[in-house]
Design a protein around this motif. Structure first.
Motif, short mmCIF file in Angstrom:
data_model
loop_
_atom_site.label_atom_id
_atom_site.label_comp_id
_atom_site.label_asym_id
_atom_site.label_seq_id
_atom_site.Cartn_x
_atom_site.Cartn_y
_atom_site.Cartn_z
N MET A 353 0.83 -1.21 0.00
CA MET A 353 0.00 0.00 0.00
C MET A 353 0.87 1.26 0.00
O MET A 353 0.50 2.27 -0.59
CB MET A 353 -0.95 -0.02 1.21
CG MET A 353 -2.01 -1.11 1.11
SD MET A 353 -3.08 -1.22 2.57
CE MET A 353 -3.97 0.34 2.46
N GLU A 354 2.01 1.18 0.67
CA GLU A 354 2.96 2.30 0.66
C GLU A 354 3.45 2.59 -0.76
O GLU A 354 3.76 3.73 -1.11
CB GLU A 354 4.15 1.96 1.56
CG GLU A 354 5.14 3.08 1.78
CD GLU A 354 4.65 4.12 2.78
OE1 GLU A 354 5.17 5.24 2.75
OE2 GLU A 354 3.74 3.81 3.57
N LEU A 355 3.49 1.54 -1.59
CA LEU A 355 3.93 1.67 -2.98
C LEU A 355 2.77 2.02 -3.92
O LEU A 355 2.97 2.13 -5.13
CB LEU A 355 4.58 0.37 -3.44
CG LEU A 355 5.84 -0.07 -2.67
CD1 LEU A 355 6.24 -1.48 -3.11
CD2 LEU A 355 6.98 0.90 -2.90
N GLY A 356 1.56 2.18 -3.36
CA GLY A 356 0.42 2.52 -4.19
C GLY A 356 -0.34 1.33 -4.74
O GLY A 356 -1.20 1.49 -5.61
N VAL A 357 -0.05 0.13 -4.24
CA VAL A 357 -0.76 -1.08 -4.68
C VAL A 357 -2.02 -1.23 -3.84
O VAL A 357 -1.97 -1.19 -2.61
CB VAL A 357 0.13 -2.33 -4.53
CG1 VAL A 357 -0.63 -3.60 -4.92
CG2 VAL A 357 1.39 -2.19 -5.36
N SER A 358 -3.17 -1.42 -4.48
CA SER A 358 -4.43 -1.56 -3.75
C SER A 358 -4.48 -2.91 -3.04
O SER A 358 -3.90 -3.89 -3.51
CB SER A 358 -5.61 -1.42 -4.70
OG SER A 358 -5.74 -2.58 -5.51
N PRO A 359 -5.20 -3.00 -1.90
CA PRO A 359 -5.36 -4.29 -1.22
C PRO A 359 -5.99 -5.35 -2.10
O PRO A 359 -5.67 -6.54 -1.97
CB PRO A 359 -6.26 -3.94 -0.02
CG PRO A 359 -6.03 -2.49 0.21
CD PRO A 359 -5.79 -1.89 -1.14
N LEU A 360 -6.89 -4.95 -3.00
CA LEU A 360 -7.53 -5.90 -3.91
C LEU A 360 -6.51 -6.51 -4.86
O LEU A 360 -6.42 -7.74 -5.02
CB LEU A 360 -8.64 -5.20 -4.69
CG LEU A 360 -9.40 -6.05 -5.72
CD1 LEU A 360 -10.18 -7.15 -5.01
CD2 LEU A 360 -10.34 -5.18 -6.55
N HIS A 361 -5.72 -5.66 -5.49
CA HIS A 361 -4.68 -6.11 -6.42
C HIS A 361 -3.65 -6.98 -5.70
O HIS A 361 -3.28 -8.06 -6.19
CB HIS A 361 -4.00 -4.88 -7.04
CG HIS A 361 -2.82 -5.20 -7.89
ND1 HIS A 361 -1.79 -4.29 -8.10
CD2 HIS A 361 -2.46 -6.30 -8.58
CE1 HIS A 361 -0.87 -4.84 -8.87
NE2 HIS A 361 -1.24 -6.07 -9.18
N PHE A 362 -3.23 -6.56 -4.52
CA PHE A 362 -2.23 -7.33 -3.77
C PHE A 362 -2.78 -8.70 -3.39
O PHE A 362 -2.06 -9.70 -3.41
CB PHE A 362 -1.80 -6.58 -2.50
CG PHE A 362 -0.77 -7.31 -1.70
CD1 PHE A 362 0.56 -7.32 -2.09
CD2 PHE A 362 -1.13 -8.02 -0.55
CE1 PHE A 362 1.51 -8.01 -1.36
CE2 PHE A 362 -0.18 -8.71 0.18
CZ PHE A 362 1.14 -8.71 -0.22
N GLY A 363 -4.06 -8.76 -3.04
CA GLY A 363 -4.67 -10.03 -2.64
C GLY A 363 -4.64 -11.05 -3.77
O GLY A 363 -4.29 -12.22 -3.56
N ILE A 364 -5.00 -10.62 -4.98
CA ILE A 364 -4.98 -11.54 -6.12
C ILE A 364 -3.55 -11.96 -6.43
O ILE A 364 -3.28 -13.14 -6.71
CB ILE A 364 -5.63 -10.88 -7.35
CG1 ILE A 364 -7.10 -10.55 -7.07
CG2 ILE A 364 -5.52 -11.79 -8.57
CD1 ILE A 364 -7.95 -11.75 -6.72
N MET A 365 -2.62 -11.02 -6.35
CA MET A 365 -1.20 -11.34 -6.58
C MET A 365 -0.72 -12.38 -5.57
O MET A 365 -0.05 -13.35 -5.92
CB MET A 365 -0.37 -10.06 -6.46
CG MET A 365 1.12 -10.25 -6.70
SD MET A 365 2.08 -8.80 -6.17
CE MET A 365 2.47 -9.27 -4.48
N MET A 366 -1.08 -12.18 -4.32
CA MET A 366 -0.63 -13.07 -3.25
C MET A 366 -1.22 -14.48 -3.41
O MET A 366 -0.53 -15.49 -3.26
CB MET A 366 -1.03 -12.49 -1.90
CG MET A 366 -0.48 -13.25 -0.71
SD MET A 366 -0.99 -12.49 0.85
CE MET A 366 0.34 -13.05 1.93
N ILE A 367 -2.51 -14.54 -3.73
CA ILE A 367 -3.17 -15.84 -3.89
C ILE A 367 -2.60 -16.59 -5.08
O ILE A 367 -2.35 -17.81 -5.00
CB ILE A 367 -4.70 -15.64 -4.02
CG1 ILE A 367 -5.28 -15.15 -2.69
CG2 ILE A 367 -5.38 -16.94 -4.47
CD1 ILE A 367 -6.71 -14.66 -2.77
N LEU A 368 -2.37 -15.89 -6.19
CA LEU A 368 -1.76 -16.54 -7.36
C LEU A 368 -0.36 -17.04 -7.02
O LEU A 368 0.02 -18.17 -7.37
CB LEU A 368 -1.70 -15.55 -8.52
CG LEU A 368 -0.91 -16.00 -9.77
CD1 LEU A 368 -1.43 -17.34 -10.29
CD2 LEU A 368 -1.01 -14.93 -10.86
#
Length: 431
Positions: A353-368
C-alpha cells in the motif's frame, strides 16, 4: 524486535521440520514469543483470547458451507459432466485431452473452490483416459496438478475469504470478481504450454464431435455451471452475502448430486458431512492460531520493521514487488496457503500500500503466488494428491512441470505489474 522475530521463526521452523502439524507450529511459536514479554498465565490467556477472536467473524461461516458444497460436487457426478463439456469444446485441438484436463479443472474450480478436490475429482476421470491415449503418466499428473490451482483464483474460493479477513476489510465480492481474469489467464497459459508440449511429443488429436453432440454435452453441464451464476451473481447484485451464498451452494449441490444426478446416496451423506467437518476444523485451527501469530507480530512491531527494511532497500515498486513475490514463492513451497495468507498479509500489505498497490490487487497477486506453492515441493499438497491419483513418484513429475512453472511465473508477473488484470472487472460491475 530482533529477538522476538528470531524466537518466533526459530520455534516455527524447528517444529515444522519435525513434521509437527502446522497449526501447532504456529500456536507454539506464538506462545514462545509471548513468553519473552509476559508470564506463562497471561501468555496462555492472551493466546486463547486471540485465537477465539480470530474465529469471531461472520464471513468465516462461508468456509464450512463451501467445503461441504465442494465435497457434494466432487462426488455427485458434476466432474464427469464438466469433463464431457470440456471435451466437446477443446477435445479436437492439438493435445486435446491435456486441454480438456485444464478446462475441466477451471470449470470444477469455479464450482468447488478447492484445488485438492479438483485434482482428485478431475484426475480420477482424466488420468486413466489420457493413459489410454498414450499420454505419459507423469505429464498427465503434472497437467492436473498445475491446472487445479486455477480454482484458487476462479471463485468461489475459500482462500479469498481468508484474505478478506486478514486484510481487514477487502470486499469478498470484489475479490471473487477480481479473480476471474487472472484465473482464466492462468488457464490459457497452461493450455498454450500443453498444446506446444503435445506437438513436440506427438500426442494424438481428439476426434471432432458432431455439432449436435457438442450441444448435448454442453447442455448436460448447464445445471452444474448455473451454480456459478446463482452464487456469484447473487453476491454481485447484493442479493445475499458470501456466507449466505455458501448456504445456497450447499442446497444447490445437494439437489444436483442427490436428487437430480442421484450419484450420491442418502447413506453417503454422513461420510460427506464428517469429511467436511474434519476439513473445516483443520482450516479453522489454522485461522485461529494464525490470528494469534498476527497479533504478536503486530505487538512486537515486526511488520513495521520489515516494511521499513524493504523500503530501505529500494523505493522502486518494481524491485520491491519482485522481492515480495520471491519471498512468497519460497514461503508457498513450505507452508499451506491459509496460514501463509494470515501471517504474511499483515507484513507485506502495508508495504504494498505504501507503494500505491491496492489491497484488492495485492490479494490476487498473493493468492496466485501461493497457488504456485501448491504444486511446489517439498510441501505442495496438490502435488502429492496428483502423485497418488496417477500412481507416480514426485520426482517423475518435476520435469514435465518445469514449463508449467514458467507459464505460471509469467502470469504472476503480468498480474503483479498490470493492476488492471485484477481491478478492471470489479470496477466494471461496480465493486
Amino acid at each position: 524486535m530482533e529477538m522476538s522475530a528470531l524466537v518466533l521463526l526459530g520455534i516455527f521452523f524447528i517444529l515444522l521440520f519435525l513434521n509437527v502439524p502446522i497449526s501447532f507450529c504456529i500456536g507454539l511459536a506464538t506462545l514462545g514469543t509471548m513468553l519473552l514479554s509476559m508470564d506463562l498465565l497471561p501468555a496462555l490467556t492472551t493466546l486463547a483470547q486471540r485465537m477465539a477472536g480470530g474465529l469471531n467473524s461472520f464471513a468465516l461461516l462461508a468456509i464450512p458451507f463451501f467445503v461441504l458444497s465442494g465435497l457434494l460436487m466432487g462426488r455427485g457426478g458434476i466432474a464427469k459432466r464438466l469433463i464431457e463439456c470440456a471435451m466437446a469444446l477443446v477435445g479436437a485441438l492439438p493435445g486435446g485431452l491435456a486441454l480438456v484436463n485444464v478446462l475441466s479443472c477451471m470449470l470444477f474450480g469455479a464450482i468447488s473452490g478447492s484445488a485438492v478436490a479438483a485434482t482428485s475429482a478431475i484426475g480420477s476421470f482424466m488420468l486413466p483416459e489420457m493413459k489410454k491415449q498414450g499420454y505419459d503418466d507423469s505429464y498427465s499428473a503434472a497437467v492436473t496438478a498445475a491446472a487445479a490451482t486455477t480454482g484458487m483464483l476462479i471463485p468461489p474460493s475459500n482462500i479469498m475469504i481468508v484474505y478478506a479477513i486478514a486484510s481487514g476489510g477487502v470486499s469478498i465480492a470484489a475479490l471473487f470478481v477480481a479473480g476471474y481474469l487472472p484465473g482464466i489467464l492462468l488457464g490459457v497459459a497452461l493450455m498454450i504450454v500443453c498444446a506446444g508440449y503435445a506437438r513436440i511429443k506427438g500426442y494424438p488429436v481428439g476426434a471432432r464431435l458432431p455439432l449436435k453432440l457438442v450441444f448435448s454435452k454442453i447442455a448436460a453441464a448447464v445445471p452444474s455451471l448455473l451454480m456459478i451464476i446463482v452464487v456469484i451473481g447473487g453476491i454481485i447484485k447484493g442479493a445475499f452475502t458470501a456466507t449466505e451464498a455458501g448456504a445456497i451452494a450447499v442446497v444447490y449441490s445437494f439437489v444436483l448430486a442427490v436428487l437430480v444426478y442421484k450419484e450420491v446416496a442418502w447413506a453417503d451423506l454422513g461420510k460427506i458431512l464428517l469429511k467436511s467437518t474434519e476439513t473445516t476444523a483443520i482450516v479453522l485451527a489454522l485461522i485461529a492460531t494464525s490470528a494469534a501469530m498476527s497479533w504478536i507480530l503486530s505487538y512486537e512491531n515486526i511488520p513495521q520493521s520489515i516494511s521499513a527494511g524493504l523500503l530501505a532497500l529500494s523505493e522502486n515498486p518494481i524491485i520491491i514487488l519482485l522481492i515480495i513475490n520471491l519471498i512468497l514463492l519460497v514461503v508457498g513451497a513450505f507452508m499451506d496457503m491459509t496460514p501463509a495468507v494470515l501471517i504474511f498479509t499483515p507484513i507485506f500489505l502495508p508495504v504494498a500500500m505504501e507503494l500505491g498497490v491496492s489491497p484488492l490487487h495485492f490479494g490476487i497477486m498473493m493468492i496466485l503466488n501461493l497457488s504456485i506453492g501448491l504444486v511446489s515441493p517439498p510441501v505442495g499438497s496438490v502435488l502429492f494428491v496428483a502423485c497418488a491419483v496417477a500412481k507416480v513418484k514426485l520426482e517423475q513429475m518435476i520435469k514435465p512441470l518445469l514449463p508449467m512453472y514458467a507459464a505460471m511465473f509469467v502470469v504472476l508477473m503480468l498480474v503483479t505489474y498490470v493492476p488492471a488484470i485484477s481491478e478492471w472487472l470489479p470496477s466494471v460491475v461496480g465493486l
